[in-house]
Design a protein around this motif. Structure first.
Motif, mmCIF file in Angstrom:
data_model
loop_
_atom_site.group_PDB
_atom_site.id
_atom_site.type_symbol
_atom_site.label_atom_id
_atom_site.label_comp_id
_atom_site.label_asym_id
_atom_site.label_seq_id
_atom_site.Cartn_x
_atom_site.Cartn_y
_atom_site.Cartn_z
ATOM 1 N N ASP A 113 0.805 -1.223 0.000
ATOM 2 C CA ASP A 113 0.000 0.000 0.000
ATOM 3 C C ASP A 113 0.840 1.275 0.000
ATOM 4 O O ASP A 113 0.300 2.365 -0.206
ATOM 5 N N LEU A 114 2.130 1.175 0.237
ATOM 6 C CA LEU A 114 2.973 2.352 0.433
ATOM 7 C C LEU A 114 2.981 3.293 -0.765
ATOM 8 O O LEU A 114 2.705 4.493 -0.631
ATOM 9 N N LEU A 173 -0.363 8.284 8.435
ATOM 10 C CA LEU A 173 -1.055 6.998 8.467
ATOM 11 C C LEU A 173 -0.183 5.920 9.113
ATOM 12 O O LEU A 173 -0.659 5.141 9.941
ATOM 13 N N ARG A 224 -1.654 8.963 -3.717
ATOM 14 C CA ARG A 224 -3.015 9.477 -3.480
ATOM 15 C C ARG A 224 -3.057 10.618 -2.480
ATOM 16 O O ARG A 224 -3.789 11.579 -2.665
ATOM 17 N N HIS A 225 -2.312 10.474 -1.383
ATOM 18 C CA HIS A 225 -2.481 11.382 -0.254
ATOM 19 C C HIS A 225 -1.282 12.284 0.004
ATOM 20 O O HIS A 225 -1.391 13.243 0.752
ATOM 21 N N LYS A 276 -0.891 3.755 12.534
ATOM 22 C CA LYS A 276 -0.884 2.288 12.588
ATOM 23 C C LYS A 276 0.178 1.750 13.534
ATOM 24 O O LYS A 276 0.107 0.607 13.956
ATOM 25 N N THR A 282 -0.397 4.960 -1.500
ATOM 26 C CA THR A 282 -0.745 5.915 -0.449
ATOM 27 C C THR A 282 0.022 7.219 -0.639
ATOM 28 O O THR A 282 -0.546 8.304 -0.476
ATOM 29 N N ILE A 283 1.288 7.122 -0.991
ATOM 30 C CA ILE A 283 2.071 8.329 -1.259
ATOM 31 C C ILE A 283 1.477 9.082 -2.450
ATOM 32 O O ILE A 283 1.319 10.301 -2.406
ATOM 33 N N CYS A 334 0.973 10.024 4.207
ATOM 34 C CA CYS A 334 1.380 8.617 4.280
ATOM 35 C C CYS A 334 2.082 8.331 5.599
ATOM 36 O O CYS A 334 1.792 7.334 6.254
#
Length: 152
Positions: free
Chosen positions: A56-57, A72, A63-64, A76, A60-61, A69
């Motif tokens: 997902d890394l 997030l 998109r967001h 977590k 995520t970078i 990232c």
């Protein structure tokens, strides 16, 4: 012809040992990624969480953004398997050779990213995206979806 040994002639070149081969940034990232994933193979309790985080890394970078990232990942983090996997991923990213993050420990990388100038932030984003690609390739090559080690 005589059987005498020849001596070096003046101006003759001595044999030079081959220089270390030049390594590109991508070669370094590849080597670092596989080394990091091999470290994870020795910790079976964090393999599933690490695999999910790495997969997902990059997205995520993209998109967001880099700061989001890391926020997030900080959320977590904590105790348990996810916390261990996050701590290892942050440590691996900190050691990935990103020029503007040199010498920053994994635990402090998120704070450092939030303090970067715009140019440094863009550079760190580009370099960490490239590292994310190599980490994902290494995870896919060495850890299968059932979280078992493949015969690589």
């Amino acid at each position: 012809m005589s059987n005498k040994t020849r001596t070096a002639q003046p101006g003759a070149r001595a044999s030079v040992p081959p220089a270390t081969p030049f390594r590109s940034r991508d070669q370094f990232r590849c080597s670092h990624a596989y080394q990091c994933v091999r470290e994870i193979l020795e910790k079976p309790e964090v393999k599933p969480s690490y695999r999910i985080l790495v997969n997902d890394l990059g997205i995520t970078i993209r998109r967001h953004g880099l700061s989001a990232c890391f926020a997030l990942l900080e959320r977590k983090g904590g105790n348990g398997r996810d916390g261990q996997a996050v701590a290892l991923l942050l440590q691996h990213l900190a050691g990935s050779g990103v020029s503007v993050l040199q010498g920053v420990p994994g635990a402090d990388i998120a704070e450092k990213v939030r303090e970067l100038s715009l140019d440094e932030y863009m550079l760190a984003t580009r370099e960490l995206l490239a590292m994310a690609v190599w980490l994902k390739r290494a995870v896919q090559a060495l850890i299968n979806s059932e979280d078992e080690v493949t015969d690589a």
